[in-house]
Design a protein around this motif. Structure first.
Motif, mmCIF file in Angstrom:
data_model
loop_
_atom_site.group_PDB
_atom_site.id
_atom_site.type_symbol
_atom_site.label_atom_id
_atom_site.label_comp_id
_atom_site.label_asym_id
_atom_site.label_seq_id
_atom_site.Cartn_x
_atom_site.Cartn_y
_atom_site.Cartn_z
ATOM 1 N N GLY A 62 17.205 -9.093 74.517
ATOM 2 C CA GLY A 62 16.782 -10.036 75.520
ATOM 3 C C GLY A 62 16.919 -10.520 77.183
ATOM 4 O O GLY A 62 17.492 -11.118 76.293
ATOM 5 N N ARG A 63 16.580 -9.538 77.384
ATOM 6 C CA ARG A 63 16.557 -10.217 79.032
ATOM 7 C C ARG A 63 14.660 -10.152 79.451
ATOM 8 O O ARG A 63 14.405 -9.199 79.368
ATOM 9 C CB ARG A 63 18.093 -9.347 79.891
ATOM 10 N N ILE A 64 15.138 -10.875 80.698
ATOM 11 C CA ILE A 64 14.000 -10.721 81.696
ATOM 12 C C ILE A 64 13.925 -9.609 82.482
ATOM 13 O O ILE A 64 15.171 -9.773 83.669
ATOM 14 C CB ILE A 64 13.737 -12.303 82.155
ATOM 15 N N CYS A 65 13.039 -8.807 82.410
ATOM 16 C CA CYS A 65 13.167 -6.863 83.438
ATOM 17 C C CYS A 65 12.296 -7.781 84.615
ATOM 18 O O CYS A 65 13.233 -7.985 85.395
ATOM 19 C CB CYS A 65 12.622 -6.289 82.952
ATOM 20 N N ASN A 96 7.481 1.340 81.681
ATOM 21 C CA ASN A 96 8.184 2.986 80.982
ATOM 22 C C ASN A 96 8.955 2.763 81.577
ATOM 23 O O ASN A 96 10.300 4.132 81.818
ATOM 24 C CB ASN A 96 6.556 3.575 81.724
ATOM 25 N N GLN A 97 9.336 3.254 83.758
ATOM 26 C CA GLN A 97 10.609 3.066 84.100
ATOM 27 C C GLN A 97 11.247 1.965 84.367
ATOM 28 O O GLN A 97 12.943 2.761 84.567
ATOM 29 C CB GLN A 97 9.598 3.527 85.691
ATOM 30 N N HIS A 98 11.526 0.318 84.357
ATOM 31 C CA HIS A 98 12.521 0.203 84.208
ATOM 32 C C HIS A 98 12.899 -1.052 83.224
ATOM 33 O O HIS A 98 14.071 -1.439 83.148
ATOM 34 C CB HIS A 98 12.473 -1.005 85.656
ATOM 35 N N CYS A 99 12.091 -1.313 81.987
ATOM 36 C CA CYS A 99 12.060 -2.178 81.046
ATOM 37 C C CYS A 99 12.267 -1.172 79.490
ATOM 38 O O CYS A 99 12.201 -2.238 78.538
ATOM 39 C CB CYS A 99 11.417 -3.507 81.457
ATOM 40 N N SER A 100 12.416 -0.303 79.741
ATOM 41 C CA SER A 100 12.401 0.437 78.823
ATOM 42 C C SER A 100 14.065 0.853 77.968
ATOM 43 O O SER A 100 14.880 0.192 78.991
ATOM 44 C CB SER A 100 11.279 1.904 78.677
ATOM 45 N N ILE A 101 14.228 1.346 77.242
ATOM 46 C CA ILE A 101 15.059 1.441 76.032
ATOM 47 C C ILE A 101 15.673 2.467 77.298
ATOM 48 O O ILE A 101 15.547 3.861 77.188
ATOM 49 C CB ILE A 101 14.625 1.802 74.920
#
Length: 253
Positions: free
Chosen positions: A214-217, A247-252
């Motif tokens: 977990g990081r802050i996106c 969906n674009q930057h904070c997903s797996i």
């Protein structure tokens, strides 16, 4: 003042093979006094782990959590917590559930019931004063849990997906009631949710976390005036913007 400052928080847990599972990685966040912040992220991203460390229930490997200028090193009377599972005592009446924390502090029965009744009225359940949890709906039980946390007059209220187990209609109703309570009490609130819609409806800011570790996106400031209308165009656009980011930057990857 209820400022919460989280600095460079790291946490991991041992695996069976001897390695460690990194749950939080160098996470820093500041929540201002009287602010309502929602933390949004997928299952397993460390949201509940973060909340438990803010509450002083778990100790971080490194980093610090500071509330009101004081580092949190264990359970703290300035912090109240509301869980998804209600955590009410089934053998105690509503009034005695709300008064439980005050009883543990040694407050005399008459005084603690007086305080509990104030918060019972705040959550609109005065007529259920002598009922037991089994006689209440899920939404009513959660309102009792909120009243119990507030009765201790915490500086900071932590809420771990408190409406996640409720049906959509009850959930929406309790979101409105929670904001009314927050506006009256002006507590600092950190609220965990999986729901983008819920976060946009409630928050002053939305903190989006990455999947584990977990990081802050990204952090969104929500400038929509309250009360917010879910059918409003600006609400829908902001919800879409948050979803697109996830969906674009904070997903797996």
């Amino acid at each position: 003042m209820g400022d919460l400052v989280i600095r460079n928080l790291n946490q991991s847990f041992p695996r069976d093979d001897g390695s460690r599972l990194v749950v939080l990685d160098d996470l820093s966040l500041t929540v201002q006094d009287k602010e309502f912040v929602c933390i949004l992220g997928s299952s397993g991203c460390g949201k509940t782990t973060l909340l438990r460390m803010i509450a002083g229930l778990d100790t971080a490997e490194s980093g610090s959590v500071v509330l009101d200028g004081e580092e949190i090193r264990g359970p703290n009377p300035k912090v109240g917590m509301v869980f998804q599972e209600y955590s009410l005592f089934p053998w105690r009446t509503v009034i005695d559930n709300i008064a439980f924390g005050l009883e543990m502090r040694g407050m005399p029965k008459g005084e603690r019931h007086r305080v509990a009744e104030e918060y019972l009225e705040l959550v609109n359940l005065s007529q259920f004063r002598d009922s037991f949890p089994s006689e209440l709906s899920g939404g009513m039980r959660q309102r009792v849990a909120v009243a119990r946390a507030l009765a201790l007059d915490p500086v900071l209220l932590l809420m771990d997906e408190p409406f996640g187990a409720l049906d959509a209609q009850t959930r929406n109703k309790l979101q409105i009631e929670l904001l009314e309570i927050w506006e009256k009490t002006k507590k600092t609130v950190v609220f965990i949710t999986h729901s983008v819609d819920e976060a946009v409806f409630l928050a002053d800011r939305i903190v989006v976390m990455t999947p584990r570790p977990g990081r802050i996106c990204q952090v969104f400031e929500i400038r929509l005036p309250r009360p917010r209308d879910r059918t409003d165009r600006e609400f829908a656009e902001l919800r879409r913007e948050v979803l697109d980011l996830i969906n674009q930057h904070c997903s797996i990857q």
